[in-house]
Design a protein around this motif. Structure first.
Motif, PDB file in Angstrom:
ATOM      1  N   ARG A 165       0.840  -1.212   0.000  1.00 62.11           N
ATOM      2  CA  ARG A 165       0.000   0.000   0.000  1.00 62.11           C
ATOM      3  C   ARG A 165       0.869   1.253   0.000  1.00 62.11           C
ATOM      4  O   ARG A 165       0.572   2.225  -0.708  1.00 62.11           O
ATOM      5  CB  ARG A 165      -0.929   0.005   1.218  1.00 62.11           C
ATOM      6  N   LEU A 166       1.943   1.243   0.790  1.00 59.03           N
ATOM      7  CA  LEU A 166       2.828   2.406   0.858  1.00 59.03           C
ATOM      8  C   LEU A 166       3.565   2.648  -0.457  1.00 59.03           C
ATOM      9  O   LEU A 166       3.929   3.775  -0.779  1.00 59.03           O
ATOM     10  CB  LEU A 166       3.844   2.229   1.997  1.00 59.03           C
ATOM     11  N   LEU A 167       3.764   1.576  -1.214  1.00 61.48           N
ATOM     12  CA  LEU A 167       4.455   1.707  -2.501  1.00 61.48           C
ATOM     13  C   LEU A 167       3.550   2.241  -3.597  1.00 61.48           C
ATOM     14  O   LEU A 167       4.037   2.705  -4.635  1.00 61.48           O
ATOM     15  CB  LEU A 167       5.011   0.341  -2.933  1.00 61.48           C
ATOM     16  N   LEU A 168       2.241   2.183  -3.375  1.00 69.60           N
ATOM     17  CA  LEU A 168       1.287   2.567  -4.417  1.00 69.60           C
ATOM     18  C   LEU A 168       1.404   4.015  -4.844  1.00 69.60           C
ATOM     19  O   LEU A 168       1.052   4.368  -5.971  1.00 69.60           O
ATOM     20  CB  LEU A 168      -0.144   2.286  -3.944  1.00 69.60           C
ATOM     21  N   ILE A 169       1.904   4.895  -3.949  1.00 73.04           N
ATOM     22  CA  ILE A 169       1.981   6.315  -4.292  1.00 73.04           C
ATOM     23  C   ILE A 169       3.133   6.598  -5.252  1.00 73.04           C
ATOM     24  O   ILE A 169       3.219   7.690  -5.816  1.00 73.04           O
ATOM     25  CB  ILE A 169       2.140   7.193  -3.032  1.00 73.04           C
ATOM     26  N   ASN A 170       4.014   5.625  -5.444  1.00 76.62           N
ATOM     27  CA  ASN A 170       5.161   5.810  -6.333  1.00 76.62           C
ATOM     28  C   ASN A 170       4.879   5.160  -7.681  1.00 76.62           C
ATOM     29  O   ASN A 170       4.884   3.944  -7.810  1.00 76.62           O
ATOM     30  CB  ASN A 170       6.415   5.201  -5.687  1.00 76.62           C
ATOM     31  N   ASN A 171       4.660   5.968  -8.697  1.00 76.65           N
ATOM     32  CA  ASN A 171       4.314   5.443 -10.020  1.00 76.65           C
ATOM     33  C   ASN A 171       5.481   4.752 -10.723  1.00 76.65           C
ATOM     34  O   ASN A 171       5.288   4.074 -11.730  1.00 76.65           O
ATOM     35  CB  ASN A 171       3.789   6.578 -10.912  1.00 76.65           C
ATOM     36  N   ASP A 172       6.689   4.944 -10.208  1.00 73.45           N
ATOM     37  CA  ASP A 172       7.867   4.343 -10.831  1.00 73.45           C
ATOM     38  C   ASP A 172       8.148   2.928 -10.321  1.00 73.45           C
ATOM     39  O   ASP A 172       9.120   2.303 -10.737  1.00 73.45           O
ATOM     40  CB  ASP A 172       9.105   5.217 -10.585  1.00 73.45           C
ATOM     41  N   ILE A 173       7.312   2.448  -9.412  1.00 70.62           N
ATOM     42  CA  ILE A 173       7.540   1.138  -8.804  1.00 70.62           C
ATOM     43  C   ILE A 173       6.424   0.172  -9.190  1.00 70.62           C
ATOM     44  O   ILE A 173       5.247   0.499  -9.102  1.00 70.62           O
ATOM     45  CB  ILE A 173       7.646   1.241  -7.272  1.00 70.62           C
TER      46      ILE A 173
END
Length: 234
Positions: A18-26
Motif C-alpha cells: 500500500r505504501l508503494l502505491l503512491i510511487n508510479n515508478d515502482i
C-alpha cells in the motif's frame, strides 16, 4: 523499478504494498511468504529490489540474502524486521536499506532514495563480470560477456571465449548458480552464454545443436534441455 515483497506475515506484505502505491515508478511483481518461495519468485521475475523480512521459518531473510548475493547480478535488498538488533548482520550482507516494523511512509521513502543512489554504482560494478584463470603461471581474466561456452572436462571446466580457451576449477553447477541470468545449460556437459545463441539446428538424424555467434563449432543440445533453448530463442 520492479520489486518483490517477501514476508511470512500477510499484513506486513500488504502494508508495504500500500505504501508503494503512491510511487508510479515502482511495480510490485509478486509476493512470497517464505525463503524457498522467495528464491523461486526472484529467479522467475528478476526484480531490481527485494523487500525481505529477516524473521521467517526454515530459511530466514539473512540466509536468502546470502544466496542472492552469490548471483552475478543480485537485486538490491531492503530488510524489514521487528528486531533492529539484526541491523549489523544486514549491513554485512551489503543491504541497500533496513526498515523496522511497523514501516512508515517516511522510512520507506528514505530507504528508496538510498536504493536510487546506490543503483547506478551497483550496475556499473555488475556490468563488468570477469572470470579468472591461470595461463603459464600468470593470473588472467576474461569478461563473461566474451565467453562463448563452458564444457566439462573431467576434473576441470574448459572455458571457450572470443580470443581462446582456458581450464578453470569451477564446476558447471557452480557456474549456473553464480551466473543464472547469463548462462544456459544445453547439455549435461555444456553451458552456453545466452547472449551468444544464434540458431537451433535439427538435422535429419534428429540430433539437435546450437549455433553461437563467433563460434565455428555447433554444440549438441540434449533432449532434456531442448525446451529451454527454444524458449530463449523464441
Amino acid at each position: 523499478m520492479n520489486v518483490v515483497i517477501i514476508d511470512d506475515e500477510s499484513l506486513a506484505r500488504g502494508r508495504i504494498k500500500r505504501l508503494l502505491l503512491i510511487n508510479n515508478d515502482i511495480t510490485v511483481l509478486g509476493e512470497a511468504d517464505n525463503g524457498a518461495q522467495a528464491l523461486t519468485l526472484i529467479n522467475q521475475t528478476q526484480p531490481d529490489l527485494v523487500f525481505l523480512d529477516v524473521d521467517m521459518p526454515t530459511l530466514n531473510g539473512l540466509e536468502v540474502a546470502g544466496l542472492l548475493n552469490k548471483l552475478s547480478m543480485p537485486p538490491a535488498i531492503i530488510f524489514v524486521t521487528a528486531h533492529p538488533e539484526h541491523a549489523l548482520d544486514a549491513l554485512q550482507l551489503s543491504a541497500a536499506g533496513y526498515l523496522v516494523k511497523p514501516v512508515t511512509q517516511s522510512s520507506l521513502n528514505k530507504a528508496l532514495e538510498q536504493v536510487g543512489r546506490l543503483n547506478k554504482a551497483h550496475m556499473q560494478k555488475q556490468q563488468s563480470t570477469k572470470i579468472s584463470y591461470q595461463l603459464g603461471g600468470t593470473l588472467k581474466s576474461v569478461e563473461l560477456d566474451n565467453v562463448l561456452y563452458f564444457n566439462a572436462q573431467e576434473k576441470y571446466t574448459n572455458m571457450v571465449f572470443n580470443d581462446g580457451e582456458a581450464l578453470i576449477e569451477v564446476s558447471l553447477k557452480q557456474l549456473e548458480q553464480l551466473y543464472p541470468t547469463q548462462l544456459l545449460r544445453i547439455h549435461r556437459n555444456t553451458l552456453v552464454n545466452k547472449s551468444k545463441l544464434l540458431a537451433l539446428h535439427t538435422p535429419s538424424a534428429g540430433v539437435h545443436s546450437v549455433e553461437l555467434t563467433g563460434c565455428a563449432q555447433q554444440l549438441t543440445v540434449s533432449r532434456r534441455e531442448l525446451k529451454a533453448v527454444k524458449n530463449i530463442l523464441n
